[in-house]
Design a protein around this motif. Structure first.
Motif, PDB file in Angstrom:
ATOM      1  N   PHE A   1     -18.747  24.934  22.403  1.00  0.00           N
ATOM      2  CA  PHE A   1     -18.136  24.336  23.489  1.00  0.00           C
ATOM      3  C   PHE A   1     -18.961  24.651  24.757  1.00  0.00           C
ATOM      4  O   PHE A   1     -19.625  25.583  24.935  1.00  0.00           O
ATOM      5  CB  PHE A   1     -16.740  25.105  23.820  1.00  0.00           C
ATOM      6  CG  PHE A   1     -16.189  24.484  24.972  1.00  0.00           C
ATOM      7  CD1 PHE A   1     -15.426  23.451  24.836  1.00  0.00           C
ATOM      8  CD2 PHE A   1     -15.902  25.591  26.106  1.00  0.00           C
ATOM      9  CE1 PHE A   1     -14.529  23.093  25.958  1.00  0.00           C
ATOM     10  CE2 PHE A   1     -15.380  25.037  27.250  1.00  0.00           C
ATOM     11  CZ  PHE A   1     -14.666  23.959  27.380  1.00  0.00           C
ATOM     12  N   LEU A   2     -18.950  23.775  25.652  1.00  0.00           N
ATOM     13  CA  LEU A   2     -19.885  23.710  26.835  1.00  0.00           C
ATOM     14  C   LEU A   2     -18.963  23.188  27.996  1.00  0.00           C
ATOM     15  O   LEU A   2     -18.420  22.222  27.569  1.00  0.00           O
ATOM     16  CB  LEU A   2     -21.205  22.917  26.697  1.00  0.00           C
ATOM     17  CG  LEU A   2     -22.062  22.706  27.839  1.00  0.00           C
ATOM     18  CD1 LEU A   2     -22.478  24.180  28.257  1.00  0.00           C
ATOM     19  CD2 LEU A   2     -22.974  21.744  27.741  1.00  0.00           C
TER      20      LEU A   2
ATOM     21  N   ASP B   1     -21.083  30.435  18.367  1.00  0.00           N
ATOM     22  CA  ASP B   1     -20.529  31.251  17.165  1.00  0.00           C
ATOM     23  C   ASP B   1     -21.658  32.336  16.952  1.00  0.00           C
ATOM     24  O   ASP B   1     -22.758  32.296  17.641  1.00  0.00           O
ATOM     25  CB  ASP B   1     -20.344  30.443  16.136  1.00  0.00           C
ATOM     26  CG  ASP B   1     -21.538  29.633  15.513  1.00  0.00           C
ATOM     27  OD1 ASP B   1     -22.567  29.915  15.849  1.00  0.00           O
ATOM     28  OD2 ASP B   1     -21.309  28.610  14.683  1.00  0.00           O
ATOM     29  N   ARG B   2     -21.287  32.911  15.850  1.00  0.00           N
ATOM     30  CA  ARG B   2     -22.091  34.276  15.598  1.00  0.00           C
ATOM     31  C   ARG B   2     -23.432  33.597  14.984  1.00  0.00           C
ATOM     32  O   ARG B   2     -24.340  34.485  15.232  1.00  0.00           O
ATOM     33  CB  ARG B   2     -21.407  34.722  14.282  1.00  0.00           C
ATOM     34  CG  ARG B   2     -20.169  35.558  14.823  1.00  0.00           C
ATOM     35  CD  ARG B   2     -19.568  36.593  13.659  1.00  0.00           C
ATOM     36  NE  ARG B   2     -18.547  37.362  14.254  1.00  0.00           N
ATOM     37  CZ  ARG B   2     -17.315  36.989  13.822  1.00  0.00           C
ATOM     38  NH1 ARG B   2     -16.899  36.055  13.246  1.00  0.00           N
ATOM     39  NH2 ARG B   2     -16.254  37.702  14.487  1.00  0.00           N
TER      40      ARG B   2
ATOM     41  N   MET C   1     -15.957  34.417  17.289  1.00  0.00           N
ATOM     42  CA  MET C   1     -17.040  33.720  18.138  1.00  0.00           C
ATOM     43  C   MET C   1     -17.486  34.672  18.889  1.00  0.00           C
ATOM     44  O   MET C   1     -16.770  35.506  19.524  1.00  0.00           O
ATOM     45  CB  MET C   1     -16.316  32.506  18.594  1.00  0.00           C
ATOM     46  CG  MET C   1     -16.006  31.276  17.727  1.00  0.00           C
ATOM     47  SD  MET C   1     -15.774  29.598  18.721  1.00  0.00           S
ATOM     48  CE  MET C   1     -15.878  28.709  17.554  1.00  0.00           C
ATOM     49  N   ALA C   2     -18.474  34.312  19.159  1.00  0.00           N
ATOM     50  CA  ALA C   2     -19.318  35.145  20.475  1.00  0.00           C
ATOM     51  C   ALA C   2     -19.126  34.320  21.773  1.00  0.00           C
ATOM     52  O   ALA C   2     -19.142  32.935  21.825  1.00  0.00           O
ATOM     53  CB  ALA C   2     -20.620  35.544  20.079  1.00  0.00           C
ATOM     54  N   VAL C   3     -19.250  34.856  22.799  1.00  0.00           N
ATOM     55  CA  VAL C   3     -19.285  34.229  24.188  1.00  0.00           C
ATOM     56  C   VAL C   3     -20.492  34.425  24.827  1.00  0.00           C
ATOM     57  O   VAL C   3     -21.184  35.437  24.823  1.00  0.00           O
ATOM     58  CB  VAL C   3     -18.113  34.444  24.666  1.00  0.00           C
ATOM     59  CG1 VAL C   3     -18.325  33.594  26.331  1.00  0.00           C
ATOM     60  CG2 VAL C   3     -16.643  33.933  24.182  1.00  0.00           C
TER      61      VAL C   3
ATOM     62  N   GLY D   1     -18.881  23.060  13.530  1.00  0.00           N
ATOM     63  CA  GLY D   1     -19.251  24.306  13.068  1.00  0.00           C
ATOM     64  C   GLY D   1     -20.765  24.374  12.861  1.00  0.00           C
ATOM     65  O   GLY D   1     -21.647  25.418  12.677  1.00  0.00           O
ATOM     66  N   ASP D   2     -21.444  23.208  12.775  1.00  0.00           N
ATOM     67  CA  ASP D   2     -23.054  22.937  12.719  1.00  0.00           C
ATOM     68  C   ASP D   2     -23.639  22.881  14.220  1.00  0.00           C
ATOM     69  O   ASP D   2     -24.744  22.679  14.044  1.00  0.00           O
ATOM     70  CB  ASP D   2     -23.279  21.602  11.740  1.00  0.00           C
ATOM     71  CG  ASP D   2     -23.144  21.945  10.450  1.00  0.00           C
ATOM     72  OD1 ASP D   2     -23.205  23.298   9.953  1.00  0.00           O
ATOM     73  OD2 ASP D   2     -22.619  21.002   9.792  1.00  0.00           O
ATOM     74  N   GLY D   3     -22.648  22.942  15.090  1.00  0.00           N
ATOM     75  CA  GLY D   3     -23.370  22.761  16.603  1.00  0.00           C
ATOM     76  C   GLY D   3     -23.405  21.195  16.921  1.00  0.00           C
ATOM     77  O   GLY D   3     -23.840  21.001  17.994  1.00  0.00           O
TER      78      GLY D   3
END
Length: 189
Positions: A34-35, A27-28, A1-3, A68-70
């Motif tokens: 997460f917020l 994510d990538r 995951m990217a931040v 995973g789909d946002g």
């Protein structure tokens, strides 16, 4: 995951930390996972983003969890008068655990709802009534309410604020058709 941190720095703190209005983990693929936000955020579901004014809940601190789909799948809200944890269906809340307080009075509740048609967009979902409510209050006592599919209470177990227990069975019109004890404590026929 990217931040990814969003919401510009408000000011530098003496500890070297920077204050931010929000913080996102994506994510990538760039989808929010997460917020953490100090204001009411928009709702992301079904690949669409709905404005913050369509979100239930008070102004406060929000922690939002996405799949995973946002799509939003739940969250935690904390305000000056209460806090709640919610877990979501595709287009509606499923389970909510909440507290509220004012002065020396407080209440806590767990509420469960049926899943609406998952194909309906969030703006077209009719009100989803609770089917199960479990709660307690410093004033009203404790209760368990089981409701039918239209949200009408049908079985109520309660211990009122004066510690009197009662079980009621109600018909679809809300009339008591069975009760234990037969006469509520403190009242005589």
């Amino acid at each position: 995951m990217a931040v990814l941190a969003s919401g510009g720095p408000a000011r530098a703190e003496s500890s070297g930390e920077q204050a931010r209005e929000s913080f996102r983990v994506v994510d990538r693929r760039g989808r929010q996972r997460f917020l953490a936000s100090s204001s009411k955020p928009p709702v992301i579901t079904g690949g669409k983003t709905y404005p913050a004014d369509q979100r239930q809940g008070p102004d406060g601190t929000y922690l939002i969890f996405n799949d995973g789909d946002g799509n939003e799948k739940g969250g935690i809200v904390a305000s000056s008068v209460g806090a709640s944890l919610s877990l979501d269906y595709t287009n509606a809340q499923a389970i909510t655990m909440a507290t509220r307080w004012e002065g020396v009075h407080g209440a806590a509740m767990l509420e469960m709802k049926h899943m609406p048609d998952p194909a309906l967009p969030i703006g077209q979902v009719p009100a989803v009534p609770p089917r199960v409510q479990l709660g307690c209050s410093t004033v009203e006592g404790a209760f368990l309410v089981l409701s039918d599919s239209r949200g009408r209470p049908r079985i109520v177990l309660e211990i009122d604020g004066a510690d009197n227990p009662m079980i009621k069975v109600l018909d679809s019109q809300g009339r008591v058709v069975g009760q234990l004890p037969d006469t509520p404590a403190g009242r005589h026929s």
